[in-house]
Motif scaffolding. Structure first.
Motif, PDB file in Angstrom:
ATOM      1  N   GLU A  25       0.838  -1.194   0.000  1.00 19.76           N
ATOM      2  CA  GLU A  25       0.000   0.000   0.000  1.00 19.76           C
ATOM      3  C   GLU A  25       0.882   1.258   0.000  1.00 19.76           C
ATOM      4  O   GLU A  25       0.626   2.211  -0.761  1.00 19.76           O
ATOM      5  N   LYS A  26       1.926   1.243   0.801  1.00 21.14           N
ATOM      6  CA  LYS A  26       2.861   2.377   0.873  1.00 21.14           C
ATOM      7  C   LYS A  26       3.510   2.645  -0.488  1.00 21.14           C
ATOM      8  O   LYS A  26       3.719   3.798  -0.858  1.00 21.14           O
ATOM      9  N   GLU A  27       3.782   1.580  -1.237  1.00 22.49           N
ATOM     10  CA  GLU A  27       4.409   1.716  -2.554  1.00 22.49           C
ATOM     11  C   GLU A  27       3.390   2.003  -3.664  1.00 22.49           C
ATOM     12  O   GLU A  27       3.771   2.184  -4.823  1.00 22.49           O
ATOM     13  N   GLY A  28       2.099   2.017  -3.311  1.00 23.36           N
ATOM     14  CA  GLY A  28       1.075   2.382  -4.280  1.00 23.36           C
ATOM     15  C   GLY A  28       0.543   1.250  -5.144  1.00 23.36           C
ATOM     16  O   GLY A  28      -0.100   1.493  -6.159  1.00 23.36           O
ATOM     17  N   TYR A  29       0.783  -0.008  -4.739  1.00 23.09           N
ATOM     18  CA  TYR A  29       0.324  -1.152  -5.526  1.00 23.09           C
ATOM     19  C   TYR A  29      -1.080  -1.610  -5.153  1.00 23.09           C
ATOM     20  O   TYR A  29      -1.776  -2.209  -5.970  1.00 23.09           O
ATOM     21  N   VAL A  30      -1.480  -1.359  -3.911  1.00 25.24           N
ATOM     22  CA  VAL A  30      -2.805  -1.778  -3.445  1.00 25.24           C
ATOM     23  C   VAL A  30      -3.392  -0.684  -2.552  1.00 25.24           C
ATOM     24  O   VAL A  30      -2.685   0.218  -2.104  1.00 25.24           O
ATOM     25  N   TYR A  31      -4.667  -0.792  -2.313  1.00 27.25           N
ATOM     26  CA  TYR A  31      -5.311   0.027  -1.294  1.00 27.25           C
ATOM     27  C   TYR A  31      -6.301  -0.849  -0.544  1.00 27.25           C
ATOM     28  O   TYR A  31      -6.742  -1.888  -1.047  1.00 27.25           O
ATOM     29  N   ARG A  32      -6.606  -0.431   0.677  1.00 27.86           N
ATOM     30  CA  ARG A  32      -7.531  -1.190   1.516  1.00 27.86           C
ATOM     31  C   ARG A  32      -8.786  -0.369   1.776  1.00 27.86           C
ATOM     32  O   ARG A  32      -8.723   0.846   1.885  1.00 27.86           O
ATOM     33  N   GLN A  33      -9.904  -1.093   1.896  1.00 27.47           N
ATOM     34  CA  GLN A  33     -11.171  -0.469   2.269  1.00 27.47           C
ATOM     35  C   GLN A  33     -11.833  -1.340   3.315  1.00 27.47           C
ATOM     36  O   GLN A  33     -11.740  -2.574   3.262  1.00 27.47           O
ATOM     37  N   LYS A  34     -12.513  -0.692   4.237  1.00 28.24           N
ATOM     38  CA  LYS A  34     -13.281  -1.453   5.235  1.00 28.24           C
ATOM     39  C   LYS A  34     -14.334  -2.290   4.527  1.00 28.24           C
ATOM     40  O   LYS A  34     -14.952  -1.843   3.564  1.00 28.24           O
ATOM     41  N   ASP A  35     -14.519  -3.488   5.009  1.00 32.38           N
ATOM     42  CA  ASP A  35     -15.542  -4.387   4.476  1.00 32.38           C
ATOM     43  C   ASP A  35     -16.907  -3.876   4.927  1.00 32.38           C
ATOM     44  O   ASP A  35     -17.118  -3.651   6.120  1.00 32.38           O
ATOM     45  N   GLU A  36     -17.813  -3.678   3.995  1.00 31.26           N
ATOM     46  CA  GLU A  36     -19.147  -3.163   4.323  1.00 31.26           C
ATOM     47  C   GLU A  36     -19.909  -4.086   5.266  1.00 31.26           C
ATOM     48  O   GLU A  36     -20.713  -3.635   6.077  1.00 31.26           O
ATOM     49  N   ASN A  37     -19.666  -5.399   5.151  1.00 30.20           N
ATOM     50  CA  ASN A  37     -20.395  -6.373   5.959  1.00 30.20           C
ATOM     51  C   ASN A  37     -19.719  -6.682   7.293  1.00 30.20           C
ATOM     52  O   ASN A  37     -20.347  -7.233   8.184  1.00 30.20           O
ATOM     53  N   ASP A  38     -18.435  -6.346   7.422  1.00 31.18           N
ATOM     54  CA  ASP A  38     -17.690  -6.602   8.650  1.00 31.18           C
ATOM     55  C   ASP A  38     -16.716  -5.449   8.839  1.00 31.18           C
ATOM     56  O   ASP A  38     -15.627  -5.444   8.271  1.00 31.18           O
ATOM     57  N   LEU A  39     -17.111  -4.468   9.640  1.00 30.19           N
ATOM     58  CA  LEU A  39     -16.320  -3.252   9.785  1.00 30.19           C
ATOM     59  C   LEU A  39     -14.969  -3.482  10.479  1.00 30.19           C
ATOM     60  O   LEU A  39     -14.134  -2.590  10.523  1.00 30.19           O
ATOM     61  N   ARG A  40     -14.749  -4.689  10.999  1.00 34.75           N
ATOM     62  CA  ARG A  40     -13.446  -5.016  11.593  1.00 34.75           C
ATOM     63  C   ARG A  40     -12.463  -5.474  10.524  1.00 34.75           C
ATOM     64  O   ARG A  40     -11.265  -5.530  10.761  1.00 34.75           O
ATOM     65  N   ALA A  41     -12.970  -5.824   9.345  1.00 33.51           N
ATOM     66  CA  ALA A  41     -12.137  -6.407   8.295  1.00 33.51           C
ATOM     67  C   ALA A  41     -11.880  -5.408   7.169  1.00 33.51           C
ATOM     68  O   ALA A  41     -12.642  -4.459   6.977  1.00 33.51           O
ATOM     69  N   TYR A  42     -10.781  -5.655   6.464  1.00 29.57           N
ATOM     70  CA  TYR A  42     -10.437  -4.851   5.292  1.00 29.57           C
ATOM     71  C   TYR A  42     -10.429  -5.719   4.050  1.00 29.57           C
ATOM     72  O   TYR A  42     -10.042  -6.878   4.090  1.00 29.57           O
ATOM     73  N   ARG A  43     -10.836  -5.132   2.947  1.00 33.38           N
ATOM     74  CA  ARG A  43     -10.701  -5.762   1.637  1.00 33.38           C
ATOM     75  C   ARG A  43      -9.541  -5.070   0.932  1.00 33.38           C
ATOM     76  O   ARG A  43      -9.317  -3.877   1.107  1.00 33.38           O
TER      77      ARG A  43
END
Length: 154
Positions: free
Chosen positions: A72-90
Protein backbone atom coordinates in the motif's frame (compact mmCIF):
# COMPACT_ATOMS: atom_id res chain seq x y z
CA UNK A 1 10.23 -45.33 4.77
CA UNK A 2 12.70 -43.50 2.60
CA UNK A 3 14.41 -40.36 3.86
CA UNK A 4 11.80 -37.56 3.44
CA UNK A 5 14.61 -35.09 2.74
CA UNK A 6 15.09 -36.74 -0.66
CA UNK A 7 11.79 -35.18 -1.74
CA UNK A 8 11.29 -32.27 0.66
CA UNK A 9 14.87 -30.96 0.43
CA UNK A 10 14.77 -30.29 -3.33
CA UNK A 11 11.23 -28.87 -3.10
CA UNK A 12 12.34 -26.49 -0.34
CA UNK A 13 15.45 -25.55 -2.33
CA UNK A 14 13.37 -24.76 -5.42
CA UNK A 15 10.96 -22.66 -3.35
CA UNK A 16 13.74 -20.70 -1.60
CA UNK A 17 15.53 -20.17 -4.91
CA UNK A 18 12.26 -18.96 -6.44
CA UNK A 19 11.76 -16.43 -3.63
CA UNK A 20 15.37 -15.23 -3.83
CA UNK A 21 15.12 -14.83 -7.62
CA UNK A 22 11.83 -12.92 -7.44
CA UNK A 23 13.11 -10.71 -4.61
CA UNK A 24 16.18 -9.76 -6.67
CA UNK A 25 14.18 -9.24 -9.88
CA UNK A 26 11.51 -7.09 -8.21
CA UNK A 27 13.85 -5.07 -5.98
CA UNK A 28 13.84 -2.13 -8.43
CA UNK A 29 10.03 -1.99 -8.09
CA UNK A 30 10.29 -1.95 -4.27
CA UNK A 31 8.36 -5.18 -3.98
CA UNK A 32 9.82 -7.19 -1.13
CA UNK A 33 10.25 -10.87 -0.52
CA UNK A 34 7.02 -12.75 -0.98
CA UNK A 35 4.94 -9.62 -1.59
CA UNK A 36 4.53 -10.48 -5.26
CA UNK A 37 2.52 -13.50 -4.12
CA UNK A 38 -0.09 -11.17 -2.61
CA UNK A 39 -0.32 -9.28 -5.88
CA UNK A 40 -0.60 -12.51 -7.83
CA UNK A 41 -3.57 -13.64 -5.72
CA UNK A 42 -5.21 -10.23 -6.20
CA UNK A 43 -4.86 -10.55 -9.98
CA UNK A 44 -7.31 -13.45 -9.70
CA UNK A 45 -9.40 -12.28 -6.74
CA UNK A 46 -9.21 -8.50 -6.44
CA UNK A 47 -11.05 -7.19 -3.40
CA UNK A 48 -10.69 -10.21 -1.11
CA UNK A 49 -10.16 -9.73 2.59
CA UNK A 50 -6.75 -9.51 4.24
CA UNK A 51 -7.65 -12.58 6.27
CA UNK A 52 -8.47 -14.58 3.15
CA UNK A 53 -5.17 -13.53 1.58
CA UNK A 54 -3.33 -14.77 4.68
CA UNK A 55 -5.17 -18.11 4.57
CA UNK A 56 -4.54 -18.64 0.86
CA UNK A 57 -0.83 -17.90 1.25
CA UNK A 58 -0.60 -19.82 4.53
CA UNK A 59 0.96 -16.91 6.42
CA UNK A 60 0.03 -15.32 9.72
CA UNK A 61 -2.32 -12.36 9.88
CA UNK A 62 0.61 -10.24 11.10
CA UNK A 63 2.75 -11.23 8.10
CA UNK A 64 -0.15 -10.50 5.77
CA UNK A 65 -0.75 -7.10 7.36
CA UNK A 66 2.93 -6.11 7.04
CA UNK A 67 3.08 -7.18 3.38
CA UNK A 68 -0.14 -5.39 2.48
CA UNK A 69 0.92 -2.22 4.32
CA UNK A 70 4.20 -2.23 2.41
CA UNK A 71 2.43 -2.76 -0.93
CA UNK A 72 0.00 0.00 0.00
CA UNK A 73 2.86 2.38 0.87
CA UNK A 74 4.41 1.72 -2.55
CA UNK A 75 1.08 2.38 -4.28
CA UNK A 76 0.32 -1.15 -5.53
CA UNK A 77 -2.80 -1.78 -3.45
CA UNK A 78 -5.31 0.03 -1.29
CA UNK A 79 -7.53 -1.19 1.52
CA UNK A 80 -11.17 -0.47 2.27
CA UNK A 81 -13.28 -1.45 5.24
CA UNK A 82 -15.54 -4.39 4.48
CA UNK A 83 -19.15 -3.16 4.32
CA UNK A 84 -20.39 -6.37 5.96
CA UNK A 85 -17.69 -6.60 8.65
CA UNK A 86 -16.32 -3.25 9.79
CA UNK A 87 -13.45 -5.02 11.59
CA UNK A 88 -12.14 -6.41 8.29
CA UNK A 89 -10.44 -4.85 5.29
CA UNK A 90 -10.70 -5.76 1.64
CA UNK A 91 -7.62 -5.31 -0.53
CA UNK A 92 -7.76 -3.91 -4.06
CA UNK A 93 -5.17 -3.39 -6.77
CA UNK A 94 -4.34 0.13 -7.89
CA UNK A 95 -3.55 0.96 -11.50
CA UNK A 96 0.15 0.68 -10.63
CA UNK A 97 -0.51 -2.73 -9.06
CA UNK A 98 -2.35 -3.92 -12.15
CA UNK A 99 0.50 -2.78 -14.38
CA UNK A 100 2.91 -4.97 -12.41
CA UNK A 101 1.06 -8.10 -13.52
CA UNK A 102 2.98 -8.30 -16.79
CA UNK A 103 6.32 -7.78 -15.05
CA UNK A 104 5.65 -10.38 -12.37
CA UNK A 105 4.40 -12.89 -14.91
CA UNK A 106 7.50 -12.37 -17.09
CA UNK A 107 9.77 -12.96 -14.07
CA UNK A 108 7.87 -16.09 -13.05
CA UNK A 109 8.00 -17.49 -16.60
CA UNK A 110 11.72 -16.76 -16.76
CA UNK A 111 12.30 -18.68 -13.51
CA UNK A 112 10.24 -21.65 -14.72
CA UNK A 113 12.00 -21.63 -18.10
CA UNK A 114 15.35 -21.83 -16.29
CA UNK A 115 14.08 -24.54 -13.95
CA UNK A 116 12.87 -26.72 -16.84
CA UNK A 117 15.64 -25.84 -19.31
CA UNK A 118 17.27 -29.30 -19.18
CA UNK A 119 13.96 -31.20 -19.32
CA UNK A 120 12.51 -32.79 -22.41
CA UNK A 121 8.94 -31.69 -23.19
CA UNK A 122 7.74 -35.07 -21.89
CA UNK A 123 9.67 -34.72 -18.61
CA UNK A 124 8.34 -31.19 -18.23
CA UNK A 125 4.74 -32.37 -18.61
CA UNK A 126 5.21 -35.38 -16.30
CA UNK A 127 6.75 -33.21 -13.56
CA UNK A 128 3.96 -30.64 -13.86
CA UNK A 129 1.30 -33.37 -13.58
CA UNK A 130 2.98 -35.02 -10.60
CA UNK A 131 3.48 -31.74 -8.75
CA UNK A 132 -0.19 -30.83 -9.29
CA UNK A 133 -1.28 -34.26 -8.11
CA UNK A 134 0.88 -34.05 -4.97
CA UNK A 135 -0.22 -30.50 -4.13
CA UNK A 136 -3.93 -31.32 -4.50
CA UNK A 137 -3.66 -33.51 -1.41
CA UNK A 138 -2.82 -30.41 0.63
CA UNK A 139 -6.19 -28.89 -0.34
CA UNK A 140 -8.01 -32.00 0.87
CA UNK A 141 -10.18 -31.12 3.92
CA UNK A 142 -8.95 -34.36 5.52
CA UNK A 143 -5.34 -33.10 5.43
CA UNK A 144 -4.33 -31.80 8.84
CA UNK A 145 -0.84 -30.39 9.31
CA UNK A 146 0.99 -32.11 12.13
CA UNK A 147 2.04 -28.87 13.75
CA UNK A 148 1.23 -25.18 13.61
CA UNK A 149 3.51 -22.21 13.92
CA UNK A 150 2.63 -20.08 16.96
CA UNK A 151 1.92 -17.02 14.78
CA UNK A 152 -0.74 -19.00 12.88
CA UNK A 153 -2.95 -19.42 15.94
CA UNK A 154 -6.40 -17.93 15.56
Amino acid sequence: MEDPREILGPIAHIYRSHLAYMTKELEAYRIGSGQFEFLFILYHRDGISQETLAKILKVSKATSTRAIQSLEKEGYVYRQKDENDLRAYRVYLTEKGMEMRVVILEKLVSFIDTLFSDFTPEENEILRLLIRKASLKLFDPEFKPLCHRPDDAQ
